[in-house]
Design a protein around this motif. Structure first.
Motif, mmCIF file in Angstrom:
data_model
loop_
_atom_site.group_PDB
_atom_site.id
_atom_site.type_symbol
_atom_site.label_atom_id
_atom_site.label_comp_id
_atom_site.label_asym_id
_atom_site.label_seq_id
_atom_site.Cartn_x
_atom_site.Cartn_y
_atom_site.Cartn_z
ATOM 1 N N SER A 7 9.209 -75.777 -28.693
ATOM 2 C CA SER A 7 10.232 -75.197 -30.594
ATOM 3 C C SER A 7 9.031 -75.220 -31.430
ATOM 4 O O SER A 7 9.175 -74.987 -32.765
ATOM 5 C CB SER A 7 11.410 -76.170 -30.828
ATOM 6 O OG SER A 7 10.577 -77.981 -30.916
ATOM 7 N N HIS A 8 7.522 -75.906 -31.517
ATOM 8 C CA HIS A 8 6.507 -76.423 -32.187
ATOM 9 C C HIS A 8 6.071 -74.701 -33.030
ATOM 10 O O HIS A 8 5.643 -75.037 -34.512
ATOM 11 C CB HIS A 8 5.854 -76.796 -31.759
ATOM 12 C CG HIS A 8 4.730 -76.387 -31.009
ATOM 13 N ND1 HIS A 8 4.625 -75.744 -29.944
ATOM 14 C CD2 HIS A 8 3.453 -75.874 -31.455
ATOM 15 C CE1 HIS A 8 2.987 -74.802 -29.681
ATOM 16 N NE2 HIS A 8 3.116 -75.058 -30.584
ATOM 17 N N ASP A 9 6.729 -73.593 -32.440
ATOM 18 C CA ASP A 9 6.225 -72.396 -32.904
ATOM 19 C C ASP A 9 7.062 -71.457 -33.673
ATOM 20 O O ASP A 9 7.351 -70.744 -33.621
ATOM 21 C CB ASP A 9 4.432 -71.635 -32.794
ATOM 22 C CG ASP A 9 3.605 -72.037 -32.889
ATOM 23 O OD1 ASP A 9 3.851 -72.838 -33.654
ATOM 24 O OD2 ASP A 9 2.973 -71.908 -32.070
ATOM 25 N N PHE A 13 9.369 -71.498 -36.040
ATOM 26 C CA PHE A 13 9.618 -71.052 -37.357
ATOM 27 C C PHE A 13 8.412 -70.582 -37.894
ATOM 28 O O PHE A 13 7.332 -70.920 -37.295
ATOM 29 C CB PHE A 13 10.155 -71.990 -37.691
ATOM 30 C CG PHE A 13 11.033 -73.460 -37.854
ATOM 31 C CD1 PHE A 13 12.464 -71.964 -37.622
ATOM 32 C CD2 PHE A 13 11.309 -73.947 -36.857
ATOM 33 C CE1 PHE A 13 13.830 -72.387 -37.980
ATOM 34 C CE2 PHE A 13 12.743 -74.650 -37.027
ATOM 35 C CZ PHE A 13 13.870 -73.874 -36.518
ATOM 36 N N THR A 14 8.520 -69.592 -38.379
ATOM 37 C CA THR A 14 7.536 -69.201 -38.960
ATOM 38 C C THR A 14 7.290 -69.435 -41.168
ATOM 39 O O THR A 14 7.168 -67.835 -41.803
ATOM 40 C CB THR A 14 7.075 -67.755 -38.854
ATOM 41 O OG1 THR A 14 8.964 -66.817 -39.541
ATOM 42 C CG2 THR A 14 7.197 -67.511 -37.528
ATOM 43 N N PHE A 15 6.966 -70.483 -41.542
ATOM 44 C CA PHE A 15 7.401 -70.239 -42.709
ATOM 45 C C PHE A 15 5.878 -70.601 -42.655
ATOM 46 O O PHE A 15 4.775 -70.263 -42.108
ATOM 47 C CB PHE A 15 7.990 -72.216 -43.148
ATOM 48 C CG PHE A 15 8.741 -72.695 -43.122
ATOM 49 C CD1 PHE A 15 9.926 -71.665 -42.923
ATOM 50 C CD2 PHE A 15 9.538 -73.332 -41.889
ATOM 51 C CE1 PHE A 15 11.592 -72.047 -42.940
ATOM 52 C CE2 PHE A 15 10.876 -74.319 -41.672
ATOM 53 C CZ PHE A 15 11.466 -73.550 -42.275
ATOM 54 N N ASP A 16 5.748 -69.975 -43.960
ATOM 55 C CA ASP A 16 4.508 -70.061 -44.933
ATOM 56 C C ASP A 16 3.232 -71.168 -44.596
ATOM 57 O O ASP A 16 2.313 -71.077 -44.577
ATOM 58 C CB ASP A 16 4.723 -69.393 -46.354
ATOM 59 C CG ASP A 16 4.907 -67.586 -46.793
ATOM 60 O OD1 ASP A 16 4.909 -66.919 -45.486
ATOM 61 O OD2 ASP A 16 5.818 -67.694 -47.392
ATOM 62 N N GLU A 73 2.464 -74.817 -43.711
ATOM 63 C CA GLU A 73 2.573 -75.086 -41.982
ATOM 64 C C GLU A 73 2.463 -76.518 -41.803
ATOM 65 O O GLU A 73 3.396 -76.474 -40.658
ATOM 66 C CB GLU A 73 0.437 -74.939 -41.714
ATOM 67 C CG GLU A 73 0.328 -75.671 -40.237
ATOM 68 C CD GLU A 73 -1.306 -76.059 -40.655
ATOM 69 O OE1 GLU A 73 -1.333 -76.303 -38.806
ATOM 70 O OE2 GLU A 73 -1.894 -75.374 -40.479
ATOM 71 N N ARG A 113 6.263 -75.658 -40.708
ATOM 72 C CA ARG A 113 6.909 -75.691 -39.441
ATOM 73 C C ARG A 113 6.173 -76.239 -38.882
ATOM 74 O O ARG A 113 7.569 -76.496 -38.367
ATOM 75 C CB ARG A 113 5.370 -74.367 -39.383
ATOM 76 C CG ARG A 113 5.377 -72.655 -40.109
ATOM 77 C CD ARG A 113 4.480 -72.143 -39.252
ATOM 78 N NE ARG A 113 3.453 -71.971 -39.285
ATOM 79 C CZ ARG A 113 2.344 -71.543 -40.354
ATOM 80 N NH1 ARG A 113 2.907 -70.822 -41.356
ATOM 81 N NH2 ARG A 113 1.615 -72.277 -40.382
ATOM 82 N N GLY A 134 9.576 -77.377 -36.817
ATOM 83 C CA GLY A 134 9.619 -77.248 -34.981
ATOM 84 C C GLY A 134 9.202 -78.557 -33.834
ATOM 85 O O GLY A 134 10.389 -79.043 -33.946
#
Length: 96
Positions: A58-60, A62-65, A67, A70, A74
């Motif tokens: 789950s660490h990547d 989501f793709t929020f702007d 960091e 994320r 995640g």
């Protein structure tokens, strides 16, 4: 209390504690990340690597702007899933 019931209760406690420890390590990494902990420190690196392994799925996700968003989303999702699943499994064992 019978031996079987005692063993079931012990197993439920172990499952709940393991889930708590996993969520704690992930939560600790989130906190260290947000506080900009020194990544050259061995403890910080150990917590980061362990959290990365635990939250590998789950660490990547989501793709929020940002960091930090994320990392929190995640890794936080992984911690919540471990807590929910671990305590649900422990509760199911206790009800048996």
């Amino acid at each position: 209390m019978t031996t079987r019931a005692s063993n079931t209760t012990t197993a439920a406690r172990i499952i709940a504690v393991v889930a708590d420890v996993m969520a704690f390590v992930i939560g600790l990494w989130i906190l260290m990340y947000l506080l900009d902990a020194n990544r050259a420190n061995d403890l910080v690196e150990f917590v980061r690597e362990t959290a990365r392994w635990l939250a590998g799925w789950s660490h990547d996700l989501f793709t929020f702007d940002k960091e930090w968003a994320r990392v929190v989303a995640g890794y936080g999702l992984a911690a919540l899933v471990y807590l929910f699943v671990g305590h649900a499994a422990a509760g199911a064992l206790r009800r048996r």
